[in-house]
Write a protein that holds these residues in place. Structure first.
Motif, mmCIF file in Angstrom:
data_model
loop_
_atom_site.group_PDB
_atom_site.id
_atom_site.type_symbol
_atom_site.label_atom_id
_atom_site.label_comp_id
_atom_site.label_asym_id
_atom_site.label_seq_id
_atom_site.Cartn_x
_atom_site.Cartn_y
_atom_site.Cartn_z
ATOM 1 N N PRO A 34 25.718 8.026 9.889
ATOM 2 C CA PRO A 34 26.951 7.345 9.139
ATOM 3 C C PRO A 34 28.029 7.205 9.872
ATOM 4 C CG PRO A 34 26.120 9.563 7.458
ATOM 5 C CD PRO A 34 25.069 9.278 8.732
ATOM 6 N N SER A 35 28.343 8.695 10.204
ATOM 7 C CA SER A 35 29.182 8.027 11.955
ATOM 8 C C SER A 35 29.022 7.435 12.804
ATOM 9 C CB SER A 35 29.644 9.852 12.569
ATOM 10 O OG SER A 35 28.101 9.642 12.919
ATOM 11 N N TYR A 36 27.516 7.205 13.380
ATOM 12 C CA TYR A 36 26.468 5.723 14.264
ATOM 13 C C TYR A 36 27.199 4.719 13.393
ATOM 14 C CZ TYR A 36 23.786 2.836 16.481
ATOM 15 O OH TYR A 36 23.239 1.195 17.115
ATOM 16 N N PHE A 37 26.828 4.985 12.055
ATOM 17 C CA PHE A 37 27.003 2.922 11.681
ATOM 18 C C PHE A 37 29.366 2.879 11.977
ATOM 19 C CE2 PHE A 37 22.826 3.094 10.399
ATOM 20 C CZ PHE A 37 22.355 1.971 10.952
ATOM 21 N N ALA A 38 29.619 3.393 11.356
ATOM 22 C CA ALA A 38 31.077 3.980 11.793
ATOM 23 C C ALA A 38 32.071 3.669 12.350
ATOM 24 C CB ALA A 38 31.524 4.796 10.850
ATOM 25 N N TRP A 39 31.354 4.148 14.242
ATOM 26 C CA TRP A 39 31.644 4.443 15.207
ATOM 27 C C TRP A 39 31.169 2.662 15.561
ATOM 28 C CZ3 TRP A 39 34.822 7.660 14.717
ATOM 29 C CH2 TRP A 39 34.507 9.523 14.883
ATOM 30 N N ARG A 40 30.544 1.978 15.866
ATOM 31 C CA ARG A 40 29.543 1.238 16.433
ATOM 32 C C ARG A 40 30.129 -0.287 15.426
ATOM 33 N NH1 ARG A 40 23.892 -0.855 17.424
ATOM 34 N NH2 ARG A 40 24.214 -2.529 19.005
ATOM 35 N N THR A 41 30.537 0.091 14.378
ATOM 36 C CA THR A 41 30.769 -1.071 13.304
ATOM 37 C C THR A 41 32.146 -1.574 13.696
ATOM 38 O OG1 THR A 41 28.712 -1.170 12.389
ATOM 39 C CG2 THR A 41 30.639 -2.507 11.025
ATOM 40 N N ALA A 42 32.897 -0.481 13.754
ATOM 41 C CA ALA A 42 34.964 -0.430 13.181
ATOM 42 C C ALA A 42 35.209 -1.289 14.246
ATOM 43 C CB ALA A 42 35.374 0.384 13.394
ATOM 44 N N PRO A 43 34.613 -2.543 15.130
ATOM 45 C CA PRO A 43 35.777 -3.049 15.810
ATOM 46 C C PRO A 43 35.525 -4.625 14.975
ATOM 47 C CG PRO A 43 34.140 -1.823 17.380
ATOM 48 C CD PRO A 43 33.664 -1.165 16.108
ATOM 49 N N LEU A 44 34.213 -4.666 14.276
ATOM 50 C CA LEU A 44 33.951 -5.585 13.428
ATOM 51 C C LEU A 44 35.018 -5.075 12.265
ATOM 52 C CD1 LEU A 44 30.005 -5.770 14.019
ATOM 53 C CD2 LEU A 44 31.496 -6.990 14.817
ATOM 54 N N GLY A 45 36.171 -4.691 12.298
ATOM 55 C CA GLY A 45 36.797 -4.402 10.902
ATOM 56 C C GLY A 45 35.235 -4.005 9.846
ATOM 57 N N ALA A 46 35.644 -4.442 8.437
ATOM 58 C CA ALA A 46 35.105 -3.465 7.760
ATOM 59 C C ALA A 46 33.417 -4.630 7.287
ATOM 60 C CB ALA A 46 36.223 -3.940 6.283
ATOM 61 N N ARG A 51 26.519 -9.112 7.634
ATOM 62 C CA ARG A 51 26.821 -8.804 9.351
ATOM 63 C C ARG A 51 26.188 -8.025 10.688
ATOM 64 N NH1 ARG A 51 33.142 -9.662 11.391
ATOM 65 N NH2 ARG A 51 32.651 -9.937 12.555
ATOM 66 N N VAL A 52 26.546 -6.817 9.524
ATOM 67 C CA VAL A 52 25.843 -5.835 10.582
ATOM 68 C C VAL A 52 24.336 -5.914 11.057
ATOM 69 C CG1 VAL A 52 25.568 -3.561 10.869
ATOM 70 C CG2 VAL A 52 28.009 -4.019 9.917
ATOM 71 N N ALA A 53 23.374 -6.439 10.046
ATOM 72 C CA ALA A 53 22.394 -6.223 10.347
ATOM 73 C C ALA A 53 21.885 -7.700 11.513
ATOM 74 C CB ALA A 53 21.648 -6.723 8.836
ATOM 75 N N ASP A 54 22.838 -8.691 10.853
ATOM 76 C CA ASP A 54 22.730 -9.975 12.223
ATOM 77 C C ASP A 54 23.426 -9.248 13.277
ATOM 78 O OD1 ASP A 54 22.191 -11.706 10.875
ATOM 79 O OD2 ASP A 54 24.073 -12.478 10.156
ATOM 80 N N ALA A 55 24.675 -8.650 13.967
ATOM 81 C CA ALA A 55 24.845 -8.146 15.184
ATOM 82 C C ALA A 55 23.830 -6.907 15.272
ATOM 83 C CB ALA A 55 25.990 -7.458 14.987
ATOM 84 N N PHE A 56 23.059 -6.035 15.086
ATOM 85 C CA PHE A 56 22.747 -4.995 14.895
ATOM 86 C C PHE A 56 20.990 -5.773 15.705
ATOM 87 C CE2 PHE A 56 24.871 -0.957 13.702
ATOM 88 C CZ PHE A 56 26.028 -1.575 14.373
ATOM 89 N N TYR A 57 20.553 -6.213 14.622
ATOM 90 C CA TYR A 57 19.486 -6.943 14.562
ATOM 91 C C TYR A 57 17.989 -5.826 14.330
ATOM 92 C CZ TYR A 57 15.969 -11.055 16.145
ATOM 93 O OH TYR A 57 14.952 -12.022 16.162
ATOM 94 N N SER A 58 17.575 -5.251 15.045
ATOM 95 C CA SER A 58 16.797 -4.234 14.892
ATOM 96 C C SER A 58 15.988 -2.928 13.932
ATOM 97 C CB SER A 58 16.477 -3.298 16.275
ATOM 98 O OG SER A 58 16.997 -2.837 16.695
ATOM 99 N N PHE A 59 17.686 -2.965 12.882
ATOM 100 C CA PHE A 59 17.859 -1.897 12.169
ATOM 101 C C PHE A 59 17.161 -2.368 10.580
ATOM 102 C CE2 PHE A 59 20.322 0.137 15.055
ATOM 103 C CZ PHE A 59 20.149 1.790 14.317
ATOM 104 N N SER A 60 16.729 -1.804 10.135
ATOM 105 C CA SER A 60 16.709 -2.086 8.510
ATOM 106 C C SER A 60 17.120 -3.034 8.159
ATOM 107 C CB SER A 60 15.200 -1.282 7.851
ATOM 108 O OG SER A 60 15.060 -1.464 6.987
ATOM 109 N N PRO A 61 17.738 -3.844 7.413
ATOM 110 C CA PRO A 61 18.564 -4.019 6.351
ATOM 111 C C PRO A 61 18.853 -3.810 5.457
ATOM 112 C CG PRO A 61 17.304 -6.443 6.937
ATOM 113 C CD PRO A 61 16.249 -5.141 6.951
#
Length: 282
Positions: A34-46, A51-61
């Protein structure tokens, strides 16, 4: 340079001080995601899961969908970003120590890293979403926070380029992990953290076998190793922009100055000895 900077960025995802800040925001800290996705994604906004899957790529959608957009129901991106800097401040004070943080060497390293980060995003295209988003954030004043933000911009710039190299190589997200495991980058169970099912992993392995990139036992063939080497070569090529901007003398000086912080980060014991990134390995 990546090996020196990545541990300084990654402390955020493992430090107890960061989990304290995440818990104060209301996140479940019984697991780190939960904190990982919050910390790393926050610069992209909500950002939403696609969009997160595209940016992170290797994580399962499917894994991403378990946390995004739920993380924004707990805290707004602006609040996450403020807590992120508090977490880094507390973590660096605990791990690097007050004496190092107050040193002129740390201030010099921060200035050089920031110059490299500025060079990374001066002409960055939309294909560098995480680097550009982090570069657009307000600049902190404290040198250790400048260093962390610069390290973050540089690692995301490299990561964004790495995704381009994987796409060019014809490796989809799960194939990227299977092929990486097949060359011995890390044991297969380490990659389970990316959320792919056993069935998805096996199907990707079969696809790579059919392409001649893996043998029947799932080990990389000569062609598979060659393709992964080309991915890394291309990644390094795409990641060269900030270091060309900083110049060889500045880059060499930064490498020298990062030795102490790197040793402190690695020696903290917070970073896992086995990981999907090769942190701490040479």
């Amino acid at each position: 340079m990546w090996h020196l900077l990545e541990p300084l960025h990654a402390l955020l995802y493992y430090a107890p001080e960061a989990f304290d800040e995440a818990a104060a925001l209301g996140y479940d800290t019984s697991e780190r995601w939960p904190s990982y996705f919050a910390w790393r994604t926050a610069p992209l906004g909500a950002a939403g899961p696609d969009r997160v899957a595209d940016a992170f790529y290797s994580f399962s959608p499917a894994m991403i969908a378990r946390y995004v957009p739920a993380v924004w129901e707990t805290a707004a991106p602006a609040d996450v970003l403020a807590a992120r800097l508090r977490a880094v401040d507390r973590t660096y004070r605990a791990v690097l120590g007050e004496e190092l943080l107050a040193s002129p060497e740390l201030a010099e390293a921060a200035a050089l890293a920031r110059a490299a980060a500025d060079g990374a995003t001066a002409t960055a295209a939309p294909a560098r979403p995480l680097a550009v988003a982090n570069a657009a954030l307000p600049r902190p004043e404290a040198p250790h926070l400048v260093l962390w933000q610069a390290a973050t911009i540089l690692r995301e710039h490299r990561g964004d380029g790495h995704l381009d190299a994987l796409v060019d190589a014809g490796l989809d997200p799960v194939e990227a992990l299977v092929s990486f495991a097949a060359i011995g980058a890390a044991p297969e169970p380490v990659f389970e953290s990316r959320g792919w099912s056993a069935e998805e992993w096996a199907a990707a392995r079969d696809r790579l076998i059919a392409r001649g990139l893996l043998d029947a036992d799932g080990a990389a063939t000569e062609a598979g190793r060659s393709l992964r080497a080309e991915v890394e070569r291309r990644t390094d090529e795409l990641a060269a922009v900030p270091w060309a901007a900083l110049g060889p003398d500045g880059t060499a000086r930064l490498a020298e100055l990062l030795g102490g912080p790197w040793l402190a980060a690695i020696g903290s014991g917070l970073l896992p000895s086995e990981n999907t990134l090769g942190i701490g390995k040479v």
